[in-house]
Motif scaffolding. Structure first.
Motif, mmCIF file in Angstrom:
data_model
loop_
_atom_site.group_PDB
_atom_site.id
_atom_site.type_symbol
_atom_site.label_atom_id
_atom_site.label_comp_id
_atom_site.label_asym_id
_atom_site.label_seq_id
_atom_site.Cartn_x
_atom_site.Cartn_y
_atom_site.Cartn_z
ATOM 1 N N MET A 1 0.807 -1.185 0.012
ATOM 2 C CA MET A 1 -0.027 0.038 0.055
ATOM 3 C C MET A 1 1.005 1.146 0.208
ATOM 4 N N LEU A 2 2.023 1.365 0.841
ATOM 5 C CA LEU A 2 2.940 2.333 0.688
ATOM 6 C C LEU A 2 3.725 2.547 -0.491
ATOM 7 N N VAL A 3 3.887 1.618 -1.179
ATOM 8 C CA VAL A 3 4.468 1.725 -2.674
ATOM 9 C C VAL A 3 3.389 2.238 -3.422
ATOM 10 N N GLY A 4 2.218 1.827 -3.374
ATOM 11 C CA GLY A 4 1.185 2.347 -4.320
ATOM 12 C C GLY A 4 0.694 3.770 -4.153
ATOM 13 N N ILE A 5 0.876 4.294 -2.663
ATOM 14 C CA ILE A 5 0.553 5.544 -2.489
ATOM 15 C C ILE A 5 1.779 6.684 -2.981
ATOM 16 N N VAL A 6 2.943 6.122 -2.943
ATOM 17 C CA VAL A 6 4.283 6.745 -3.638
ATOM 18 C C VAL A 6 3.998 6.733 -5.150
ATOM 19 N N ALA A 7 3.546 5.557 -5.741
ATOM 20 C CA ALA A 7 3.582 5.482 -7.179
ATOM 21 C C ALA A 7 2.387 6.310 -7.827
ATOM 22 N N TYR A 8 1.500 6.594 -6.925
ATOM 23 C CA TYR A 8 0.080 7.420 -7.293
ATOM 24 C C TYR A 8 0.441 8.720 -7.817
ATOM 25 N N ARG A 9 1.659 9.381 -7.102
ATOM 26 C CA ARG A 9 1.996 10.556 -7.546
ATOM 27 C C ARG A 9 2.799 10.789 -8.710
ATOM 28 N N PHE A 10 3.142 9.650 -9.329
ATOM 29 C CA PHE A 10 4.035 9.626 -10.625
ATOM 30 C C PHE A 10 3.099 9.091 -11.769
ATOM 31 N N LEU A 11 2.062 8.692 -11.414
ATOM 32 C CA LEU A 11 1.036 8.439 -12.693
ATOM 33 C C LEU A 11 0.879 9.570 -13.552
ATOM 34 N N PRO A 12 0.838 9.283 -14.898
ATOM 35 C CA PRO A 12 0.764 10.295 -16.050
ATOM 36 C C PRO A 12 -0.695 10.707 -15.997
ATOM 37 N N LEU A 13 -1.149 12.238 -16.014
ATOM 38 C CA LEU A 13 -2.357 12.535 -16.217
ATOM 39 C C LEU A 13 -2.312 13.329 -17.460
ATOM 40 N N SER A 14 -3.619 13.428 -18.175
ATOM 41 C CA SER A 14 -3.771 14.199 -19.196
ATOM 42 C C SER A 14 -5.018 15.143 -18.961
ATOM 43 N N ALA A 15 -4.662 16.367 -19.229
ATOM 44 C CA ALA A 15 -5.766 17.484 -19.188
ATOM 45 C C ALA A 15 -6.608 17.406 -20.068
ATOM 46 N N LEU A 16 -6.302 16.965 -21.311
ATOM 47 C CA LEU A 16 -7.275 16.751 -22.181
ATOM 48 C C LEU A 16 -7.337 15.369 -22.835
ATOM 49 N N PRO A 17 -7.755 14.326 -22.366
ATOM 50 C CA PRO A 17 -7.480 13.151 -22.916
ATOM 51 C C PRO A 17 -8.169 12.685 -24.198
ATOM 52 N N GLU A 18 -7.492 11.761 -25.027
ATOM 53 C CA GLU A 18 -7.986 11.634 -26.403
ATOM 54 C C GLU A 18 -9.422 10.801 -26.211
ATOM 55 N N VAL A 19 -10.334 11.419 -26.444
ATOM 56 C CA VAL A 19 -11.730 10.657 -26.577
ATOM 57 C C VAL A 19 -12.417 10.885 -27.983
ATOM 58 N N ASP A 20 -12.537 9.873 -28.668
ATOM 59 C CA ASP A 20 -13.413 9.813 -29.876
ATOM 60 C C ASP A 20 -14.800 10.107 -29.550
ATOM 61 N N TYR A 21 -15.487 11.012 -29.543
ATOM 62 C CA TYR A 21 -16.864 11.101 -29.586
ATOM 63 C C TYR A 21 -17.657 10.891 -30.797
ATOM 64 N N PRO A 22 -18.754 9.962 -30.796
ATOM 65 C CA PRO A 22 -19.340 9.863 -32.174
ATOM 66 C C PRO A 22 -19.971 11.117 -32.671
ATOM 67 N N THR A 23 -19.237 11.712 -33.888
ATOM 68 C CA THR A 23 -19.675 12.877 -34.494
ATOM 69 C C THR A 23 -19.873 12.492 -35.854
ATOM 70 N N ILE A 24 -21.130 13.318 -36.452
ATOM 71 C CA ILE A 24 -21.468 13.081 -37.873
ATOM 72 C C ILE A 24 -21.838 14.528 -38.248
ATOM 73 N N GLN A 25 -21.362 14.929 -39.548
ATOM 74 C CA GLN A 25 -21.428 16.035 -40.118
ATOM 75 C C GLN A 25 -22.520 16.022 -41.197
ATOM 76 N N VAL A 26 -23.591 16.586 -41.194
ATOM 77 C CA VAL A 26 -24.361 16.562 -42.432
ATOM 78 C C VAL A 26 -24.366 17.974 -43.122
ATOM 79 N N VAL A 27 -24.217 17.825 -44.637
ATOM 80 C CA VAL A 27 -23.625 18.844 -45.489
ATOM 81 C C VAL A 27 -24.832 18.902 -46.562
ATOM 82 N N THR A 28 -25.193 20.133 -46.857
ATOM 83 C CA THR A 28 -26.498 20.086 -47.675
ATOM 84 C C THR A 28 -25.950 21.398 -48.774
ATOM 85 N N LEU A 29 -25.917 21.132 -49.888
ATOM 86 C CA LEU A 29 -25.451 22.239 -50.774
ATOM 87 C C LEU A 29 -26.580 22.697 -51.753
#
Length: 223
Positions: A1-29
């Motif tokens: 548990m002590l090692v886990g607490i110390v290792a938790y501080r070194f885990l990489p964090l991403s402020a903007l994680p790469e999440v692919d939202y289902p997005t569709i674009q409809v174009v009409t000319l």
């Protein structure tokens, strides 16, 4: 548990994680239509049908001259394949509410708003008008690029598409025994871009390339 607490501080964090939202674009000319016409005749009917889809989180639209772009973002719990089916069904349901003279039905494509273009090309010409430059970019350059392996979307912007809109007085047409379909047929027949004939000589033959197309917007309204 002590090692886990110390290792938790070194885990990489991403402020903007790469999440692919289902997005569709409809174009009409709709060439020649003003932004107001696009909003009322194209964007609004599509938004009514698209807004009824389950799993839709966000919908935004942009109406410009001759173009309508609707961006749909679905929840992460909804698969993109199912979202495509829902979008296609909504477009089919809105078909009767859209203008009958649309050159092509609305098209949709899968997009990711977080993605940036990997290549941006600018075309200029000192001799050709902007409308012809856009036509060359659309019919030649864009089609060749879209055929490359791995290319998902090719978009063209910044140009001008030539279009002429005619407003007719229905009462005057009725007085001559005509209707709006007769006027449309007459204009379409008179503006066919085809050769008018040819000259046959003893050794050579020449084709007459003259046509009766309207090249620019008329300064007066046809009544």
């Amino acid at each position: 548990m002590l090692v886990g607490i110390v290792a938790y501080r070194f885990l990489p964090l991403s402020a903007l994680p790469e999440v692919d939202y289902p997005t569709i674009q409809v174009v009409t000319l709709y060439p020649g239509a003003s932004p107001d016409v696009m909003t009322s005749s194209v964007t609004a009917p599509l938004e009514v049908q698209l807004g009824q889809m389950p799993g839709l989180n966000q919908m935004s639209s942009v109406s410009s001259a001759g173009s309508s772009v609707i961006t749909l973002q679905f929840s992460l719990a909804l698969s993109l394949d199912l979202a495509e089916q829902e979008v296609q069904a909504a477009i089919n349901a809105a078909g009767n509410l859209l203008p009958t003279d649309l050159p092509a039905p609305p098209i949709y494509s899968k997009v990711n708003p977080a993605d940036a273009p990997v290549l941006t090309l600018g075309l200029t010409s000192k001799t050709l008008p902007l409308t012809q430059v856009e036509d060359l970019a659309d019919t030649r350059l864009a089609q060749k690029i879209s055929q490359l392996t791995g290319v998902g979307l090719v978009s063209i912007s910044g140009g001008h598409r030539p279009a002429v809109r005619i407003q007719a007085d229905l009462r005057q047409l009725a007085a001559y025994g005509l209707n709006i379909d007769d006027l449309r047929t007459t204009l379409g027949t008179a503006n066919v871009n085809t050769p008018k004939g040819n000259f046959d000589g003893p050794t050579r033959q020449y084709t007459i390339n003259a046509n009766d197309q309207l090249k620019k917007r008329p300064t007066t309204t046809i009544w």
